[in-house]
Design an enzyme around this catalytic site. Structure first.
Site, PDB file in Angstrom:
ATOM      1  N   ASP A  24      23.433  94.287  80.330  1.00  0.00           N
ATOM      2  CA  ASP A  24      23.857  95.189  81.394  1.00  0.00           C
ATOM      3  C   ASP A  24      22.684  95.403  82.337  1.00  0.00           C
ATOM      4  OD1 ASP A  24      23.416  97.104  78.798  1.00  0.00           O
ATOM      5  OD2 ASP A  24      22.713  98.100  80.602  1.00  0.00           O
ATOM      6  N   ASP A 113      29.398 106.125  81.560  1.00  0.00           N
ATOM      7  CA  ASP A 113      28.109 106.129  80.861  1.00  0.00           C
ATOM      8  C   ASP A 113      27.676 107.586  80.657  1.00  0.00           C
ATOM      9  OD1 ASP A 113      25.372 106.086  80.296  1.00  0.00           O
ATOM     10  OD2 ASP A 113      24.861 104.698  81.911  1.00  0.00           O
ATOM     11  N   GLU A 115      25.069 109.993  78.822  1.00  0.00           N
ATOM     12  CA  GLU A 115      23.799 110.014  78.098  1.00  0.00           C
ATOM     13  C   GLU A 115      22.965 111.227  78.492  1.00  0.00           C
ATOM     14  OE1 GLU A 115      20.854 107.004  79.873  1.00  0.00           O
ATOM     15  OE2 GLU A 115      22.768 105.956  80.048  1.00  0.00           O
TER      16      GLU A 115
END
Ligand SMILES: *[C@@H]1O[C@H](CO)[C@@H](O)[C@H](O)[C@H]1NC(C)=O
Length: 228
Positions: A24, A113, A115
């Site tokens: 990625d 995503d 995080e």
């Protein structure tokens, strides 16, 4: 005995080398040599498209086109900023800026995503566990309505435990992309019996970006891309 063991080990290593590998990348990798990536055996790539509602990866178009031109299976991801706007607003922004999906067999479903907040001291962006679950639900529902696919959830088990209270309600619908830089993916977040992708390193050298595995065969990855 030794011969048998050697044959077994050989078998195991052959199976291992057939693991489907990906990478990625984001704006930190503006100049990817896609021919080299392809020659190194990489089969898929996730590319950062957007973050919050005010950032687009300036290299997104060239990365996406480059990956497509060498025949990689590719998709895009959105870096969630649950502190700046709603899940729905960010899912729409993502879809409008490269995050869409189609069942052409070379497009992976988009990723949200989730995080540790890199911009402040509050690791969960100031949201309660219930507030975070609602934010993710809002993003996921909006993404699914727009594209026909629920988004993949990228997270680490530690973040998920801390910021959602280890909520178990997404595993039945959203594929998991687990982040863990170790020799095993470890304990998964609640709700998932298995992972779909595993980011096993933040240094995919000699390839750019982070290193990922797909859990399954290449045929299964193609099927996953098609939505089957
Ligand atoms: C890989 O995926 C399959 C389902 O496709 C699942 O049964 C298996 O447990 C998964 N393996 C891991 C290590 O998550």
């Amino acid at each position: 005995m030794m011969k048998k063991l050697a044959a077994l080990l050989l078998c195991a290593s052959v199976a291992y080398s057939e693991t489907v590998k990906g990478i990625d990348v984001s704006g930190y990798q503006p100049n990817v040599n896609w021919n080299t990536v392809k020659a190194n055996g990489i089969k898929f790539v996730y590319i950062k498209a957007t973050e919050g509602t005010g950032y687009k990866n300036p290299s997104f178009n060239s990365q996406y086109t480059g990956a497509t031109n060498v025949g990689l299976i590719r998709g895009s991801y959105h870096f969630a900023r649950p502190d700046v706007s709603s899940g729905a607003v960010q899912a729409n922004y993502f879809v409008s800026n490269g995050g869409g999906w189609s069942g052409d067999g070379i497009t992976l479903p988009g990723v949200v995503d989730l995080e540790y907040n890199p911009y402040g001291t509050n690791k969960c962006y100031g949201l309660s566990a219930a507030g975070m679950v609602n934010w993710i639900r809002d993003f996921s529902n909006t993404y699914k309505t727009k594209t026909g696919r629920p988004p993949v959830i990228y997270t680490s088990t530690s973040w998920w435990q801390l910021c959602t209270g280890n909520y178990g309600g997404f595993g039945s619908e959203n594929p998991l992309w687990i982040a863990r830089y170790a020799s095993t993916p470890g304990t998964l977040p609640a709700g998932w019996a298995f992972y779909s992708f595993w980011q096993y390193t933040d240094n995919a050298s000699p390839n750019p970006g982070d290193g990922d595995y797909w859990n399954g065969s290449l045929a299964n990855l193609q099927k996953f891309a098609r939505g089957g």
